[in-house]
Design a protein around this motif. Structure first.
Motif, PDB file in Angstrom:
ATOM      1  N   GLN A  12      36.613  70.383  47.036  1.00 16.74           N
ATOM      2  CA  GLN A  12      37.523  70.028  45.798  1.00 16.74           C
ATOM      3  C   GLN A  12      38.749  70.263  46.290  1.00 16.74           C
ATOM      4  O   GLN A  12      39.792  69.619  45.433  1.00 16.74           O
ATOM      5  CB  GLN A  12      36.920  70.873  44.838  1.00 16.74           C
ATOM      6  CG  GLN A  12      35.747  70.080  44.608  1.00 16.74           C
ATOM      7  CD  GLN A  12      34.681  71.335  43.134  1.00 16.74           C
ATOM      8  OE1 GLN A  12      35.335  72.372  43.034  1.00 16.74           O
ATOM      9  NE2 GLN A  12      33.933  70.458  42.136  1.00 16.74           N
ATOM     10  N   ARG A  15      40.228  67.790  47.712  1.00 14.11           N
ATOM     11  CA  ARG A  15      40.205  66.379  47.493  1.00 14.11           C
ATOM     12  C   ARG A  15      41.791  66.578  46.536  1.00 14.11           C
ATOM     13  O   ARG A  15      42.635  65.493  46.327  1.00 14.11           O
ATOM     14  CB  ARG A  15      39.552  66.153  46.398  1.00 14.11           C
ATOM     15  CG  ARG A  15      39.621  65.177  44.648  1.00 14.11           C
ATOM     16  CD  ARG A  15      38.815  65.475  43.519  1.00 14.11           C
ATOM     17  NE  ARG A  15      39.313  64.295  43.052  1.00 14.11           N
ATOM     18  CZ  ARG A  15      38.322  62.988  43.245  1.00 14.11           C
ATOM     19  NH1 ARG A  15      38.132  62.262  44.099  1.00 14.11           N
ATOM     20  NH2 ARG A  15      39.001  62.350  41.979  1.00 14.11           N
ATOM     21  N   ASP A  52      36.042  67.160  40.238  1.00  9.82           N
ATOM     22  CA  ASP A  52      35.517  65.937  40.452  1.00  9.82           C
ATOM     23  C   ASP A  52      36.059  64.805  40.037  1.00  9.82           C
ATOM     24  O   ASP A  52      36.093  63.689  40.393  1.00  9.82           O
ATOM     25  CB  ASP A  52      34.342  65.463  40.831  1.00  9.82           C
ATOM     26  CG  ASP A  52      33.958  66.515  41.967  1.00  9.82           C
ATOM     27  OD1 ASP A  52      34.286  67.278  43.172  1.00  9.82           O
ATOM     28  OD2 ASP A  52      32.725  67.216  41.336  1.00  9.82           O
ATOM     29  N   TYR A  53      36.628  65.440  38.385  1.00 11.09           N
ATOM     30  CA  TYR A  53      37.634  64.357  38.090  1.00 11.09           C
ATOM     31  C   TYR A  53      38.240  64.715  38.057  1.00 11.09           C
ATOM     32  O   TYR A  53      38.856  64.705  36.253  1.00 11.09           O
ATOM     33  CB  TYR A  53      36.161  63.995  36.304  1.00 11.09           C
ATOM     34  CG  TYR A  53      35.355  63.922  36.266  1.00 11.09           C
ATOM     35  CD1 TYR A  53      34.389  62.770  36.521  1.00 11.09           C
ATOM     36  CD2 TYR A  53      33.906  65.040  36.830  1.00 11.09           C
ATOM     37  CE1 TYR A  53      32.914  62.970  37.297  1.00 11.09           C
ATOM     38  CE2 TYR A  53      32.681  65.166  36.644  1.00 11.09           C
ATOM     39  CZ  TYR A  53      32.197  63.303  37.129  1.00 11.09           C
ATOM     40  OH  TYR A  53      30.955  63.300  37.670  1.00 11.09           O
ATOM     41  N   VAL A  55      42.810  63.251  38.503  1.00 11.46           N
ATOM     42  CA  VAL A  55      43.485  62.730  39.505  1.00 11.46           C
ATOM     43  C   VAL A  55      45.282  62.854  39.468  1.00 11.46           C
ATOM     44  O   VAL A  55      45.152  63.865  38.835  1.00 11.46           O
ATOM     45  CB  VAL A  55      43.418  60.762  38.181  1.00 11.46           C
ATOM     46  CG1 VAL A  55      42.307  60.337  37.581  1.00 11.46           C
ATOM     47  CG2 VAL A  55      44.396  61.047  36.840  1.00 11.46           C
ATOM     48  N   LEU A 101      40.087  57.028  37.541  1.00 17.49           N
ATOM     49  CA  LEU A 101      39.577  57.863  37.823  1.00 17.49           C
ATOM     50  C   LEU A 101      39.004  56.644  39.168  1.00 17.49           C
ATOM     51  O   LEU A 101      38.854  57.100  40.124  1.00 17.49           O
ATOM     52  CB  LEU A 101      38.228  59.089  37.455  1.00 17.49           C
ATOM     53  CG  LEU A 101      37.529  59.292  38.596  1.00 17.49           C
ATOM     54  CD1 LEU A 101      38.348  61.088  39.360  1.00 17.49           C
ATOM     55  CD2 LEU A 101      36.240  59.590  37.212  1.00 17.49           C
ATOM     56  N   GLU A 102      38.335  55.723  38.856  1.00 17.13           N
ATOM     57  CA  GLU A 102      37.855  54.972  40.136  1.00 17.13           C
ATOM     58  C   GLU A 102      38.603  54.471  40.778  1.00 17.13           C
ATOM     59  O   GLU A 102      38.408  54.431  41.970  1.00 17.13           O
ATOM     60  CB  GLU A 102      37.822  53.360  39.169  1.00 17.13           C
ATOM     61  CG  GLU A 102      36.751  51.930  39.599  1.00 17.13           C
ATOM     62  CD  GLU A 102      36.147  50.892  39.211  1.00 17.13           C
ATOM     63  OE1 GLU A 102      36.596  50.316  39.284  1.00 17.13           O
ATOM     64  OE2 GLU A 102      35.721  51.593  38.184  1.00 17.13           O
ATOM     65  N   GLN A 104      41.641  56.384  41.601  1.00 12.53           N
ATOM     66  CA  GLN A 104      41.815  57.476  42.227  1.00 12.53           C
ATOM     67  C   GLN A 104      40.805  57.217  42.932  1.00 12.53           C
ATOM     68  O   GLN A 104      41.217  57.358  44.151  1.00 12.53           O
ATOM     69  CB  GLN A 104      42.158  58.341  41.081  1.00 12.53           C
ATOM     70  CG  GLN A 104      42.477  59.966  42.208  1.00 12.53           C
ATOM     71  CD  GLN A 104      43.648  59.996  42.791  1.00 12.53           C
ATOM     72  OE1 GLN A 104      44.797  60.084  42.198  1.00 12.53           O
ATOM     73  NE2 GLN A 104      44.987  60.063  43.669  1.00 12.53           N
ATOM     74  N   ASN A 105      39.747  57.296  43.170  1.00 12.46           N
ATOM     75  CA  ASN A 105      39.296  57.037  43.974  1.00 12.46           C
ATOM     76  C   ASN A 105      39.040  56.138  45.317  1.00 12.46           C
ATOM     77  O   ASN A 105      38.587  56.479  45.925  1.00 12.46           O
ATOM     78  CB  ASN A 105      37.327  57.325  43.456  1.00 12.46           C
ATOM     79  CG  ASN A 105      37.038  59.304  42.529  1.00 12.46           C
ATOM     80  OD1 ASN A 105      37.999  59.959  43.103  1.00 12.46           O
ATOM     81  ND2 ASN A 105      36.408  59.144  41.626  1.00 12.46           N
ATOM     82  N   LEU A 108      41.396  57.351  47.496  1.00 15.78           N
ATOM     83  CA  LEU A 108      41.505  58.553  48.204  1.00 15.78           C
ATOM     84  C   LEU A 108      40.449  57.943  49.783  1.00 15.78           C
ATOM     85  O   LEU A 108      40.530  58.478  50.696  1.00 15.78           O
ATOM     86  CB  LEU A 108      40.047  59.726  47.495  1.00 15.78           C
ATOM     87  CG  LEU A 108      41.161  60.602  46.636  1.00 15.78           C
ATOM     88  CD1 LEU A 108      39.914  61.096  45.351  1.00 15.78           C
ATOM     89  CD2 LEU A 108      42.140  61.496  47.176  1.00 15.78           C
ATOM     90  N   ASP A 109      39.594  57.136  48.776  1.00 13.67           N
ATOM     91  CA  ASP A 109      38.405  56.773  50.306  1.00 13.67           C
ATOM     92  C   ASP A 109      39.795  56.111  51.612  1.00 13.67           C
ATOM     93  O   ASP A 109      39.404  56.212  52.577  1.00 13.67           O
ATOM     94  CB  ASP A 109      37.776  55.717  49.103  1.00 13.67           C
ATOM     95  CG  ASP A 109      36.574  55.956  48.397  1.00 13.67           C
ATOM     96  OD1 ASP A 109      36.304  57.486  48.540  1.00 13.67           O
ATOM     97  OD2 ASP A 109      35.846  55.601  47.732  1.00 13.67           O
TER      98      ASP A 109
END
Length: 121
Positions: A12, A15, A52-53, A55, A101-102, A104-105, A108-109
């Protein structure tokens, strides 16, 4: 400062480090890249959802902090509303917590893919 989410795990924290390297997600949506950011925990019912949630949001978009010498209105007109000061306007402009969040993820990917490519060289 003690929070309901406790201390982040190593993954985390990684992240968080990556989010801060990417910058403010709201600024990124507006085409301003790598604006320094803070970690914002998404909430439901006034409770943090966990590490994990999260931004990245710059101080302006996160807490409504305006650079010295400017008014909120000036900065808002240039970079959009603050989540803290205008939550509804922020949602209309940038999307819901889930949408942020979507996004941001996905960032990150992509960031991790780039890290892997660099490591392969």
């Amino acid at each position: 400062m003690q929070h309901s989410t406790g201390n982040p795990t190593k993954a985390q924290q990684k992240r968080f480090d990556r989010i801060q390297a990417i910058g403010c997600v709201a600024c990124t949506i507006d085409g301003i890249y790598q604006n320094p950011c803070e970690i914002h925990h998404l909430v439901s019912g006034m409770k943090r959802l966990g590490h994990d949630y999260t931004v990245g949001l710059c101080p302006m978009h996160h807490r409504g902090v305006v650079p010295t010498g400017y008014t909120y209105e000036q900065v808002r007109n240039a970079s959009g509303p603050s989540m803290a000061l205008e939550p509804e306007a922020f949602r209309k402009h940038y999307g819901t917590q889930e949408e942020l969040l979507e996004f941001q993820n996905a960032l990150l990917d992509h960031y991790v893919e780039c890290e892997m490519r660099i490591d392969e060289e």
